[in-house]
Write a protein that holds these residues in place. Structure first.
Motif, mmCIF file in Angstrom:
data_model
loop_
_atom_site.group_PDB
_atom_site.id
_atom_site.type_symbol
_atom_site.label_atom_id
_atom_site.label_comp_id
_atom_site.label_asym_id
_atom_site.label_seq_id
_atom_site.Cartn_x
_atom_site.Cartn_y
_atom_site.Cartn_z
ATOM 1 N N ASP A 124 0.819 -1.223 0.000
ATOM 2 C CA ASP A 124 0.000 0.000 0.000
ATOM 3 C C ASP A 124 0.849 1.268 0.000
ATOM 4 O O ASP A 124 0.422 2.311 -0.513
ATOM 5 C CB ASP A 124 -0.927 0.017 1.224
ATOM 6 N N THR A 125 2.036 1.199 0.611
ATOM 7 C CA THR A 125 2.884 2.395 0.684
ATOM 8 C C THR A 125 4.020 2.379 -0.340
ATOM 9 O O THR A 125 4.844 3.302 -0.356
ATOM 10 C CB THR A 125 3.471 2.556 2.101
ATOM 11 N N MET A 126 4.046 1.370 -1.198
ATOM 12 C CA MET A 126 5.055 1.324 -2.258
ATOM 13 C C MET A 126 5.026 2.556 -3.159
ATOM 14 O O MET A 126 6.081 3.076 -3.543
ATOM 15 C CB MET A 126 4.902 0.060 -3.112
ATOM 16 N N PRO A 127 3.821 3.081 -3.535
ATOM 17 C CA PRO A 127 3.801 4.302 -4.355
ATOM 18 C C PRO A 127 4.541 5.469 -3.682
ATOM 19 O O PRO A 127 5.227 6.237 -4.358
ATOM 20 C CB PRO A 127 2.305 4.602 -4.508
ATOM 21 N N ALA A 128 4.393 5.600 -2.365
ATOM 22 C CA ALA A 128 5.096 6.672 -1.639
ATOM 23 C C ALA A 128 6.600 6.450 -1.704
ATOM 24 O O ALA A 128 7.375 7.404 -1.888
ATOM 25 C CB ALA A 128 4.628 6.711 -0.189
ATOM 26 N N PHE A 129 7.027 5.199 -1.567
ATOM 27 C CA PHE A 129 8.457 4.870 -1.646
ATOM 28 C C PHE A 129 9.009 5.199 -3.032
ATOM 29 O O PHE A 129 10.072 5.809 -3.166
ATOM 30 C CB PHE A 129 8.658 3.387 -1.326
ATOM 31 N N LYS A 130 8.270 4.818 -4.050
ATOM 32 C CA LYS A 130 8.709 5.105 -5.423
ATOM 33 C C LYS A 130 8.795 6.610 -5.672
ATOM 34 O O LYS A 130 9.722 7.092 -6.332
ATOM 35 C CB LYS A 130 7.755 4.451 -6.428
ATOM 36 N N SER A 131 7.835 7.348 -5.125
ATOM 37 C CA SER A 131 7.828 8.800 -5.296
ATOM 38 C C SER A 131 9.044 9.442 -4.623
ATOM 39 O O SER A 131 9.692 10.324 -5.199
ATOM 40 C CB SER A 131 6.539 9.381 -4.713
ATOM 41 N N ILE A 132 9.365 8.983 -3.409
ATOM 42 C CA ILE A 132 10.533 9.511 -2.699
ATOM 43 C C ILE A 132 11.808 9.221 -3.484
ATOM 44 O O ILE A 132 12.672 10.086 -3.645
ATOM 45 C CB ILE A 132 10.620 8.903 -1.284
ATOM 46 N N CYS A 133 11.910 7.997 -3.975
ATOM 47 C CA CYS A 133 13.103 7.616 -4.739
ATOM 48 C C CYS A 133 13.234 8.452 -6.008
ATOM 49 O O CYS A 133 14.332 8.906 -6.357
ATOM 50 C CB CYS A 133 13.049 6.133 -5.102
#
Length: 199
Positions: free
Chosen positions: A167-176
């Motif tokens: 569920d929080t993978m999109p946030a991780f990808k955005s930060i990266c």
């Protein structure tokens, strides 16, 4: 895609196999500052709390050989969970991170901490690890994905619902993408050089 797969594998392992692998990794010493193994010892109470979560806990310390001085070995021997010591190498780091469910990375409060980077946290998340970082808020870029409180981690462990998940993978990808992508960093640097040339 590898991070997504590792997240699923590790969640399943925690829920069904009940084995729980903890990893502390990094440079264990510094000639001028009390960091590394010293930080680990100072925040060992977190390990005491985590030790109650599973009957099968494995704790690995992956660090440089120089850090394994008599003083640091004494600190390690006093930790609440018996640790397996590994000497750092790139291949060892990859193997340990792939097997770890939790990367325990406490950071002491001192001026030196401000100069340290978020690389270790980024690396641990990339390999699908949950991250617990007590102390100085070094990894604030990832605050919605990691734990700074052992109590919060324990609650989520018992519910098998973690901050870093599909569920929080999109946030991780955005930060990266916005903060840690090499192409973005190069582009920003080139923009800076162009701006300097115009002045």
């Amino acid at each position: 895609s590898e991070t997504k797969d590792l997240l699923d594998q590790k969640k399943y392992a925690i829920s069904h196999e009940k084995e729980f692998n903890i990893l502390w990794f990094g440079i264990g010493d510094n000639p001028y500052f009390s960091v590394g193994i010293n930080d680990l010892a100072n925040y060992s109470n977190a390990l005491f709390q985590i030790n109650k979560l599973s009957p099968s806990i494995n704790f690995t310390i992956l660090t440089n050989e120089r850090a394994l001085s008599a003083k640091n070995l004494t600190r390690i021997s006093r930790l609440p969970i018996q640790a397996k010591l590994e000497i750092w190498s790139e291949s060892n780091e990859i193997d340990c991170l792939k097997n770890a469910h939790l990367a325990f990375m406490p950071v002491s409060h001192q001026k030196f901490s401000i100069a340290k980077s978020s690389n270790r946290c980024l690396t641990a998340l990339t390999y699908g690890c949950q991250v617990l970082s007590n102390g100085f808020d070094l990894y604030s870029d990832f605050s919605e994905l990691i734990y700074t409180s052992t109590k919060d981690f324990v609650i989520d462990y018992k519910n098998a619902s973690f901050r870093f998940s599909q569920d929080t993978m999109p946030a991780f990808k955005s930060i990266c993408t916005h903060s840690y992508d090499s192409a973005v960093e190069v582009a920003k640097f080139l923009e800076f050089l162009e701006l300097i040339n115009k002045l």
